[in-house]
Design a protein around this motif. Sequence first.
Motif, PDB file in Angstrom:
ATOM      1  N   PHE A   1      -3.064  -8.484  -5.058  1.00  0.00           N
ATOM      2  CA  PHE A   1      -3.307  -7.996  -4.261  1.00  0.00           C
ATOM      3  C   PHE A   1      -3.096  -6.589  -4.173  1.00  0.00           C
ATOM      4  O   PHE A   1      -2.010  -6.020  -4.761  1.00  0.00           O
ATOM      5  N   ILE A   2      -4.402  -5.860  -4.286  1.00  0.00           N
ATOM      6  CA  ILE A   2      -4.460  -4.308  -4.581  1.00  0.00           C
ATOM      7  C   ILE A   2      -4.457  -3.365  -3.152  1.00  0.00           C
ATOM      8  O   ILE A   2      -5.517  -3.633  -2.865  1.00  0.00           O
ATOM      9  N   VAL A   3      -3.033  -2.479  -3.120  1.00  0.00           N
ATOM     10  CA  VAL A   3      -3.497  -1.551  -1.655  1.00  0.00           C
ATOM     11  C   VAL A   3      -3.707  -0.660  -2.626  1.00  0.00           C
ATOM     12  O   VAL A   3      -2.422   0.343  -3.780  1.00  0.00           O
ATOM     13  N   ALA A   4      -5.110   0.550  -2.370  1.00  0.00           N
ATOM     14  CA  ALA A   4      -5.620   1.651  -2.952  1.00  0.00           C
ATOM     15  C   ALA A   4      -5.903   2.314  -1.625  1.00  0.00           C
ATOM     16  O   ALA A   4      -6.398   1.926  -1.128  1.00  0.00           O
ATOM     17  N   HIS A   5      -5.578   3.851  -2.219  1.00  0.00           N
ATOM     18  CA  HIS A   5      -6.348   4.950  -1.216  1.00  0.00           C
ATOM     19  C   HIS A   5      -8.220   5.220  -2.040  1.00  0.00           C
ATOM     20  O   HIS A   5      -8.850   6.028  -1.118  1.00  0.00           O
TER      21      HIS A   5
ATOM     22  N   LEU B   1      -0.226  -4.879  -6.232  1.00  0.00           N
ATOM     23  CA  LEU B   1      -0.569  -3.060  -7.155  1.00  0.00           C
ATOM     24  C   LEU B   1      -0.311  -2.557  -5.537  1.00  0.00           C
ATOM     25  O   LEU B   1      -1.020  -2.473  -5.217  1.00  0.00           O
ATOM     26  N   ASP B   2       0.747  -1.805  -5.238  1.00  0.00           N
ATOM     27  CA  ASP B   2       1.073  -0.874  -3.998  1.00  0.00           C
ATOM     28  C   ASP B   2       0.182   0.711  -4.926  1.00  0.00           C
ATOM     29  O   ASP B   2       1.881   1.027  -5.288  1.00  0.00           O
ATOM     30  N   GLU B   3      -0.747   0.888  -4.880  1.00  0.00           N
ATOM     31  CA  GLU B   3      -0.851   2.659  -5.140  1.00  0.00           C
ATOM     32  C   GLU B   3      -0.128   2.974  -6.952  1.00  0.00           C
ATOM     33  O   GLU B   3       0.332   3.449  -7.090  1.00  0.00           O
ATOM     34  N   ALA B   4      -0.437   1.978  -7.382  1.00  0.00           N
ATOM     35  CA  ALA B   4       0.167   1.489  -8.760  1.00  0.00           C
ATOM     36  C   ALA B   4       0.679   2.292  -9.769  1.00  0.00           C
ATOM     37  O   ALA B   4       0.898   2.289 -10.551  1.00  0.00           O
ATOM     38  N   THR B   5      -0.735   3.104  -9.534  1.00  0.00           N
ATOM     39  CA  THR B   5      -1.254   4.014 -10.638  1.00  0.00           C
ATOM     40  C   THR B   5      -1.294   5.659 -10.320  1.00  0.00           C
ATOM     41  O   THR B   5      -1.997   6.618 -10.612  1.00  0.00           O
ATOM     42  N   SER B   6      -0.468   5.849  -8.492  1.00  0.00           N
ATOM     43  CA  SER B   6      -0.738   7.783  -8.294  1.00  0.00           C
ATOM     44  C   SER B   6      -0.851   8.392  -9.324  1.00  0.00           C
ATOM     45  O   SER B   6      -1.105   9.299  -8.631  1.00  0.00           O
ATOM     46  N   SER B   7       0.259   8.290 -10.111  1.00  0.00           N
ATOM     47  CA  SER B   7       0.925   9.506 -10.436  1.00  0.00           C
ATOM     48  C   SER B   7       0.726   9.042 -12.302  1.00  0.00           C
ATOM     49  O   SER B   7       1.438  10.287 -12.724  1.00  0.00           O
ATOM     50  N   ILE B   8      -0.292   8.605 -12.454  1.00  0.00           N
ATOM     51  CA  ILE B   8      -0.608   8.633 -14.185  1.00  0.00           C
ATOM     52  C   ILE B   8      -2.448   9.229 -13.946  1.00  0.00           C
ATOM     53  O   ILE B   8      -2.949   9.649 -12.963  1.00  0.00           O
ATOM     54  N   ASP B   9      -2.274   9.979 -15.164  1.00  0.00           N
ATOM     55  CA  ASP B   9      -3.434  11.138 -15.619  1.00  0.00           C
ATOM     56  C   ASP B   9      -4.600  10.048 -15.429  1.00  0.00           C
ATOM     57  O   ASP B   9      -4.261   9.047 -16.122  1.00  0.00           O
ATOM     58  N   THR B  10      -5.616  10.426 -15.627  1.00  0.00           N
ATOM     59  CA  THR B  10      -6.687  10.359 -15.041  1.00  0.00           C
ATOM     60  C   THR B  10      -6.530   8.856 -17.221  1.00  0.00           C
ATOM     61  O   THR B  10      -7.739   7.871 -16.619  1.00  0.00           O
ATOM     62  N   ARG B  11      -6.670   9.643 -17.815  1.00  0.00           N
ATOM     63  CA  ARG B  11      -7.362   9.060 -18.867  1.00  0.00           C
ATOM     64  C   ARG B  11      -6.350   8.047 -19.447  1.00  0.00           C
ATOM     65  O   ARG B  11      -6.403   6.690 -19.819  1.00  0.00           O
ATOM     66  N   THR B  12      -4.513   8.456 -18.895  1.00  0.00           N
ATOM     67  CA  THR B  12      -3.936   7.065 -18.629  1.00  0.00           C
ATOM     68  C   THR B  12      -4.478   6.154 -17.603  1.00  0.00           C
ATOM     69  O   THR B  12      -4.140   4.476 -18.535  1.00  0.00           O
ATOM     70  N   GLU B  13      -4.767   6.692 -17.086  1.00  0.00           N
ATOM     71  CA  GLU B  13      -4.934   5.440 -16.269  1.00  0.00           C
ATOM     72  C   GLU B  13      -6.118   4.590 -16.071  1.00  0.00           C
ATOM     73  O   GLU B  13      -6.173   3.143 -16.523  1.00  0.00           O
TER      74      GLU B  13
ATOM     75  N   THR C   1       1.053  -1.591   3.702  1.00  0.00           N
ATOM     76  CA  THR C   1       2.306  -1.973   3.089  1.00  0.00           C
ATOM     77  C   THR C   1       3.794  -3.325   4.324  1.00  0.00           C
ATOM     78  O   THR C   1       3.750  -4.159   2.894  1.00  0.00           O
ATOM     79  N   THR C   2       2.759  -3.283   5.271  1.00  0.00           N
ATOM     80  CA  THR C   2       3.234  -4.497   5.907  1.00  0.00           C
ATOM     81  C   THR C   2       2.896  -5.389   5.757  1.00  0.00           C
ATOM     82  O   THR C   2       3.747  -7.176   5.704  1.00  0.00           O
ATOM     83  N   LEU C   3       1.744  -6.106   5.154  1.00  0.00           N
ATOM     84  CA  LEU C   3       1.176  -7.110   4.479  1.00  0.00           C
ATOM     85  C   LEU C   3       1.933  -8.303   4.152  1.00  0.00           C
ATOM     86  O   LEU C   3       2.044  -8.736   3.407  1.00  0.00           O
ATOM     87  N   ILE C   4       1.986  -6.544   2.748  1.00  0.00           N
ATOM     88  CA  ILE C   4       3.037  -7.130   1.594  1.00  0.00           C
ATOM     89  C   ILE C   4       4.446  -7.097   1.786  1.00  0.00           C
ATOM     90  O   ILE C   4       4.516  -7.919   0.956  1.00  0.00           O
ATOM     91  N   ASN C   5       5.033  -6.678   3.158  1.00  0.00           N
ATOM     92  CA  ASN C   5       6.527  -7.152   3.107  1.00  0.00           C
ATOM     93  C   ASN C   5       6.175  -8.658   4.079  1.00  0.00           C
ATOM     94  O   ASN C   5       6.783  -9.488   3.390  1.00  0.00           O
ATOM     95  N   LEU C   6       4.972  -8.996   4.409  1.00  0.00           N
ATOM     96  CA  LEU C   6       5.049 -10.204   4.646  1.00  0.00           C
ATOM     97  C   LEU C   6       4.690 -11.574   4.472  1.00  0.00           C
ATOM     98  O   LEU C   6       5.927 -12.490   4.136  1.00  0.00           O
ATOM     99  N   LEU C   7       3.908 -11.151   2.871  1.00  0.00           N
ATOM    100  CA  LEU C   7       3.742 -11.848   2.350  1.00  0.00           C
ATOM    101  C   LEU C   7       5.538 -12.378   0.911  1.00  0.00           C
ATOM    102  O   LEU C   7       5.307 -13.158   0.894  1.00  0.00           O
ATOM    103  N   MET C   8       6.163 -11.069   1.118  1.00  0.00           N
ATOM    104  CA  MET C   8       7.541 -11.497   0.061  1.00  0.00           C
ATOM    105  C   MET C   8       8.569 -11.518   1.469  1.00  0.00           C
ATOM    106  O   MET C   8       9.212 -11.890   0.313  1.00  0.00           O
ATOM    107  N   ARG C   9       8.569 -11.417   2.153  1.00  0.00           N
ATOM    108  CA  ARG C   9       9.066 -12.676   3.422  1.00  0.00           C
ATOM    109  C   ARG C   9      10.166 -10.782   2.913  1.00  0.00           C
ATOM    110  O   ARG C   9      11.448 -11.916   3.331  1.00  0.00           O
ATOM    111  N   PHE C  10       9.802 -10.177   3.292  1.00  0.00           N
ATOM    112  CA  PHE C  10      10.656  -9.107   3.782  1.00  0.00           C
ATOM    113  C   PHE C  10      11.186  -9.021   4.923  1.00  0.00           C
ATOM    114  O   PHE C  10      12.051  -8.932   5.767  1.00  0.00           O
ATOM    115  N   TYR C  11      10.033  -9.217   5.871  1.00  0.00           N
ATOM    116  CA  TYR C  11      10.130  -9.378   6.970  1.00  0.00           C
ATOM    117  C   TYR C  11       9.189 -11.008   7.516  1.00  0.00           C
ATOM    118  O   TYR C  11       8.372 -11.365   6.681  1.00  0.00           O
ATOM    119  N   ASP C  12      10.079 -11.579   8.134  1.00  0.00           N
ATOM    120  CA  ASP C  12       9.674 -12.984   9.159  1.00  0.00           C
ATOM    121  C   ASP C  12       8.360 -12.386  10.031  1.00  0.00           C
ATOM    122  O   ASP C  12       8.610 -11.959  11.017  1.00  0.00           O
TER     123      ASP C  12
END
Length: 579
Positions: free
Chosen positions: A529-533, A500-512, A380-391
């Motif tokens: 950029f897809i962050v996934a577990h 997409l940072d765990e964008a489908t983590s709260s969705i059922d398998t069929r909808t996913e 997530t830190t890497l994503i924050n740097l891409l968006m320049r939330f942190y320099d």
Amino acid sequence: MKQKDTLKRVLDFIRPYSGYVAVILVFALISVTFTLYAPILIGEGVDLILGKGQVLFDGVLKIIVKLGFVVAATAVAQWLMNLATNHVTFCVVRDIRRKAFAHLEEVPVKYIDSNQPGEMMSRIVTDVDQFSDGLLMGFTQLFTGVVTIVGTLGFMLSIHVKITLIVVLITPVSLFVASFIAKRTFSMFKLQSETRGDMTSLVEELVGNQKLVQAFCYEKKAEERFQEVNEKLRVCGIRALFFSSITNPATRFVNGLVYTGVGIFGAFTVLNGGITVGQLSCFLNYANQYTKPFNEISGVVTELQNALACARRIFDFMDTPSVDPDPEDAAELKECDGSLELSHVYFSYLPGTSLLENINLNVKPGQRIAIVGPTGCGKTTLINLLMRFYDIDRGNIKVSGYEAGHVKRDSLRQQFGMVLQDTWLRSGTIAENIAYGRPDASREEILEAAKAAHAHSFIKRMKNGYDTVITEDGGNLSQGQKQLLCIARVMLLKPPMLILDEATSSIDTRTEIKIQQAFEKLMEGRTSFIVAHRLSTIKSADVILVMKDGNIIEQGNHKELLKENGFYAKLYESQFAVS
């Protein structure tokens, strides 16, 4: 920040309304003048009572008419003064709150991450309200009090100088008492404001996470934490109130000495023929009116101490450094091909505690980059740097050939669409939430985005459909439904790059599966950029970055990484191992 600096800052906010302040002073002067003229009329009326059955009624009637006019004029002047006072106070408070909230939008993400939301809310809402009460009392009573003191002295000097000197000589005692107590109450009110902020923060935390509190049977512990802060607030509140409440009785005691001195010395003066009985009654009225403002001013000083303590907390917040402005030569990133390059990037949240070290990455337009690794590895830190939330601390990030540090933040962030694991919805209709990034989107475009995100069906089942009003936490929507709305929001934007940072983590398998299909369509031609577990969701990624302890330790596609039989292969096997 010293107290006088705080007061100077307050005066800077009042200065634009100096015209209204002048009007307040004029009406205060008129009000006080008529108020002080009333005792003279009463004294003249007393002198027209020569004895039992000896009253000059014609003269008394004229005085009553004059007194009625004086009372009416005083009431009108006070009413107009209060109107002007309220206008100045509420405009100043509005300006401070507006500037404080505007600054909240400018502070770096680092400040937001390191401070409690409730504490910031307390400064912008509660502290400004407390400051408003003190400022309002200051205008209404401080101005009239000062003018009353000066005017009363003038009227008393015109009647008898020696008696006036008695009043003046005892007055400094009242001032000393008020000043002595005021100096000691400021620190107490400051502590009270800080503790109130702690309570707001705690309540916001516990109420916002009430389900979690109940799920872990934390109610008793939560109550104990609340009782602890509440008790601390009670103690410091009582101390501040106790010392501030001493002011009024102390000054009233001094006022009693003044009144007694005037009465005794004035009685002897009447007996010696120096003044009339009517003038003595007038003088006693003045002595009472002269000392009364000291009581009011002492109360005002106490309130002002509280107001300044709150103002100090507000200004401390407003003085926190804003995010570094974009360079003057910063480019406007209007068109983005989706290419991205990281060269020798170093970053840490805390000095001396390294996180990302020597990160190198070259992303071609349209590539799908998956980022995997254990918790805390820096995804997530890497994503924050891409968006320049942190320099970044060192190194270089280029987007479409432009150095990220020399691109305007707004134009850079417009190139990304984000769907995070944590959903966020605003208070408003479902349509407004979907169109958050594009408020000018048509209803047809909103419907199309919702259908692409597979949110259309559940939205239509709601009573008012797309016009259903939801609260900021999503109301009665499930976590999965809220996440679908967030996905629809990105579907509507169609940005050149996706996160997409765990964008489908709260969705059922069929909808996913359906969402994955929608994402496949959305990601066509877009850098993603897809962050996934769940590693099953990233098999089709062009490049998989495997991160550990802030470093990219492996890089390649799914098949290549499995062949290497390294860290990624072990992660994959751990998820799909057959027991």
